[in-house]
Design an enzyme around this catalytic site. Sequence first.
Site, mmCIF file in Angstrom:
data_model
loop_
_atom_site.group_PDB
_atom_site.id
_atom_site.type_symbol
_atom_site.label_atom_id
_atom_site.label_comp_id
_atom_site.label_asym_id
_atom_site.label_seq_id
_atom_site.Cartn_x
_atom_site.Cartn_y
_atom_site.Cartn_z
ATOM 1 N N GLY A 1 40.665 33.741 114.029
ATOM 2 C CA GLY A 1 40.622 33.033 112.751
ATOM 3 C C GLY A 1 41.860 33.278 111.914
ATOM 4 N N GLU A 2 42.337 34.513 111.893
ATOM 5 C CA GLU A 2 43.533 34.850 111.132
ATOM 6 C C GLU A 2 44.783 34.244 111.781
ATOM 7 O OE1 GLU A 2 40.285 36.736 109.979
ATOM 8 O OE2 GLU A 2 41.116 37.248 111.950
ATOM 9 N N TYR A 3 44.771 34.155 113.099
ATOM 10 C CA TYR A 3 45.891 33.499 113.788
ATOM 11 C C TYR A 3 45.987 32.035 113.356
ATOM 12 C CZ TYR A 3 48.455 31.112 117.500
ATOM 13 O OH TYR A 3 49.331 30.315 118.189
#
Length: 420
Positions: A68-70
């Site tokens: 998700g952060e990527y």
Amino acid sequence: MYFSIKRKVLNLIYNIGIHLTGVVLKLGAQFNAKLKKGAIGRENTFKILKNSIQKGDKTLWFHCASLGEYEQGLPVFLELRKHYKNHKIILSFFSPSGYEIRKNSPIANVVIYLPLDTKTNAKRFLDLIDPELTIFVKYDIWPNFLNELKSRHLRAILISAAFRKEQSYFKFYGKQLKQALFAFEHIFTQNEASKVLLESINYTSVTVSGDTRYDRVYSQLSLDNSLNFIDTFKNNKLCIVAGSTWPEGEALFTEFINTQVSKDIKFIIAPHDIKPDRIKKLQEKINAKTVLFSERDKHNLAEFEVFIIDTIGILSKIYSYADIAYVGGAVGTTGLHNTLEPAVFGTPILIGNNHAKFLEAQALIDNGGMFEIDSQLNFNKTLNKLITDRDFRLQAGSYNKAFIEKNKGAVIHILDYLRI
């Protein structure tokens, strides 16, 4: 003197805790496949770096907790990739779910697991990569790595940060994490509340830029989102897409499909867990005619009412076919998945009511394009309203699309700061 001793004690406790975490992860790896992948991956990190980074190489380091952060950081990563053409980019993940899916990411020269946050690992890691710029996304704040960056006077920024007052940074026992925040030369927050919290601990180099996820999902509109097999399955009928589903949400859908659905509606279900036994159980619970993605070439998809997607990587495109979407995770306690992906296509969305930690969810609800459900009765009522009232459905969807349009632009703030 008192505060110096107290800080040393807290640092000692943190470092002992990290070493104990390493022991626990190694023990857990013997019984859990996901933990095993992470343990093996971390053991190989330094070897990979030694073979990939040569003395004199110019580097950038991007760190993400997970997938998700990527996705959140990707719009910034892509722009930096264009600008720093002669730099090697190191992309690190903490979670196997991020690394395994993006280990071949085209934006990076090297993709690795982040070693555990010990002082020794931090020194060894930075000796090898010596990054010109480091970017952390949202959270996953590792004090030893960040403090080592600061001691070497290396640039680091945090993007799309979102803070809550109950987090350790703002408590008396969170001095180690609080201190780590000051290793960032600048922090870009998603909202004003996060900026206020940072200022409460005297961190002032902060900009409210918004969330880069809006830029990420908005870019999806410029891509080719067509999928021929979805066209065939949908067959010009109203289509409901349930994305990143978990058993609790799937139970609502199977009950609805089995008792209320008409043959003029098509359902696409994309489970978060695509293990064969889970897919089989889901398929067995549905009375309607169902087909799997893995069997799509064996059938005429137009003849089926339910399409179960037992693969990953195509959900964002599938959402472009949705007249109504459901996003999983918030019926149970697993955490709400990405609601912005269907919102950008002007699709009304249903979610569970366990979404307190997801700021965009309440914003989309307040904006009129997303609906929270807390029971089968509520689910059936809301879904039937969206199915039968076309004007209501289209209006709700338009609210979502306008919301994405309004909130994009975080990437520009970040690039302006970096003078790119």
